[in-house]
Design a protein around this motif. Sequence first.
Motif, PDB file in Angstrom:
ATOM      1  N   ARG A 120       0.867  -1.193   0.000  1.00 59.36           N
ATOM      2  CA  ARG A 120       0.000   0.000   0.000  1.00 59.36           C
ATOM      3  C   ARG A 120       0.897   1.234   0.000  1.00 59.36           C
ATOM      4  NH1 ARG A 120      -4.875   0.398   4.105  1.00 59.36           N
ATOM      5  NH2 ARG A 120      -6.102  -0.383   2.340  1.00 59.36           N
ATOM      6  N   GLN A 121       0.640   2.107  -0.958  1.00 56.72           N
ATOM      7  CA  GLN A 121       1.458   3.313  -1.111  1.00 56.72           C
ATOM      8  C   GLN A 121       1.072   4.375  -0.087  1.00 56.72           C
ATOM      9  OE1 GLN A 121       4.052   4.023  -2.526  1.00 56.72           O
ATOM     10  NE2 GLN A 121       4.108   6.210  -2.954  1.00 56.72           N
ATOM     11  N   TRP A 168      -0.160   6.283  -6.344  1.00 60.56           N
ATOM     12  CA  TRP A 168       0.369   5.106  -7.058  1.00 60.56           C
ATOM     13  C   TRP A 168       0.967   5.566  -8.383  1.00 60.56           C
ATOM     14  CZ3 TRP A 168      -0.466   0.674  -4.175  1.00 60.56           C
ATOM     15  CH2 TRP A 168      -1.500   0.732  -3.219  1.00 60.56           C
ATOM     16  N   VAL A 176       4.324   1.651  -9.236  1.00 60.55           N
ATOM     17  CA  VAL A 176       3.738   0.503  -9.923  1.00 60.55           C
ATOM     18  C   VAL A 176       4.854  -0.420 -10.438  1.00 60.55           C
ATOM     19  CG1 VAL A 176       2.371  -0.189 -11.937  1.00 60.55           C
ATOM     20  CG2 VAL A 176       1.603   1.720 -10.510  1.00 60.55           C
ATOM     21  N   PRO A 220      -1.429  -4.354  -5.211  1.00 63.75           N
ATOM     22  CA  PRO A 220      -1.772  -3.091  -4.550  1.00 63.75           C
ATOM     23  C   PRO A 220      -2.984  -3.281  -3.638  1.00 63.75           C
ATOM     24  CG  PRO A 220      -2.489  -3.057  -6.838  1.00 63.75           C
ATOM     25  CD  PRO A 220      -1.749  -4.351  -6.652  1.00 63.75           C
ATOM     26  N   ARG A 276      -5.774  -1.423  -2.270  1.00 64.69           N
ATOM     27  CA  ARG A 276      -6.507  -0.158  -2.377  1.00 64.69           C
ATOM     28  C   ARG A 276      -7.444  -0.035  -1.176  1.00 64.69           C
ATOM     29  NH1 ARG A 276     -11.626  -0.703  -3.467  1.00 64.69           N
ATOM     30  NH2 ARG A 276     -12.351  -2.801  -3.810  1.00 64.69           N
ATOM     31  N   ALA A 309      -4.846  -0.419  -9.579  1.00 62.78           N
ATOM     32  CA  ALA A 309      -3.867   0.638  -9.374  1.00 62.78           C
ATOM     33  C   ALA A 309      -4.455   2.027  -9.586  1.00 62.78           C
ATOM     34  CB  ALA A 309      -2.695   0.429 -10.322  1.00 62.78           C
TER      35      ALA A 309
END
Length: 247
Positions: free
Chosen positions: A147-148, A153, A158, A168, A170, A244
Motif C-alpha cells: 500500500r502506497q 500510485w 507501480v 496493490p 486499495r 492501481a
Amino acid sequence: MQGPSSAARSPTPGETGRPGPAHPSASPDVWVGHFHGHRVEVPRGHGATMSFTFDDGPWPGSTSQVLALLAQHHVHAVFCLIGDQAQARPSLVRQEVAGGHELCDHSRDHDLLMGRKGQAYVDAEVSTGLAEVRGAAPKGTKVTFYRQPGGTWDPHVVRAMDDHDLDPLRWSDDPRDWSRPGSLTIVRRVVAKLHPGAVVLMHDGGGDRSESVEALRFLLDAVTAAGWVPVLAPHVHLSDKAAAKPQ
Ligand SMILES: [Zn+2]
C-alpha cells in the motif's frame, strides 16, 4: 429522554451525553445503534463482505488494542506496516501473524514524497520495506500486498510493485481517522461509505490512535450486528487496471 418524534428532526444543542433510545423512524434496512449516547445508523449488510485494514504500525499500545478487539470478534484484517517500525517491534508483527491477520508492505519509512525522488529511491522504499516486514514476521510468512503511503500510485511505484510481484491494496472507505476528528466522526464516516466489498482504511500507528481504537470497538459490534461479514481484503493483481487506480 427524547421528546416526541416531531422534535427529532433538528439536532438538539448540547448533544454530549444525550440519551439515545432507538426511535423506530429508521427504515428496516438500517440497523440503529448508539455510540456514547449518539444515534448511529448502519446500512444492513445482508451477509455481504467488507474488510478492515490498519496502517502505519506496528505501534506501542494501539496495535495490541486493535489486535485484542479483532480477536474478540474473530475478525481478521490486513496490517500495512512501515518497514523500519516492523524491524523495531518484531514481537507485534509476530502477534499479528499469530492472530491470523495478513501483512502488507507500507514502505520503508512512509516517505510521502518518494515519487519525486526517482525510480531507484522508490525501489528501495518498496523493497527495503518488504524485506523488513518479512524479516520481522515468522519465517515463511507471505507478504504480497503493498500500500502506497498517501495513495499516490505513480508509475515508479507501480514498477517497483511489479518487480516484487506485489498486489496493490486499495481502499474505498477512508474516515481520515489519523486526523483525529473524534471517534463518533470516525464511526459515522465509516458507516456512511459501507458497501459490499468495502475496504476500510484505519490506523493503528503513527500517533495517538485512541480515537481509532474507540471507534473500532463500536464498529466491530455494529457492522456484525448489521449483517456485514468482515473478511480479509481480497487480492487484486496489478495487471487488473482497477487495482492501481488513484484512490
Ligand atoms: Zn500510511
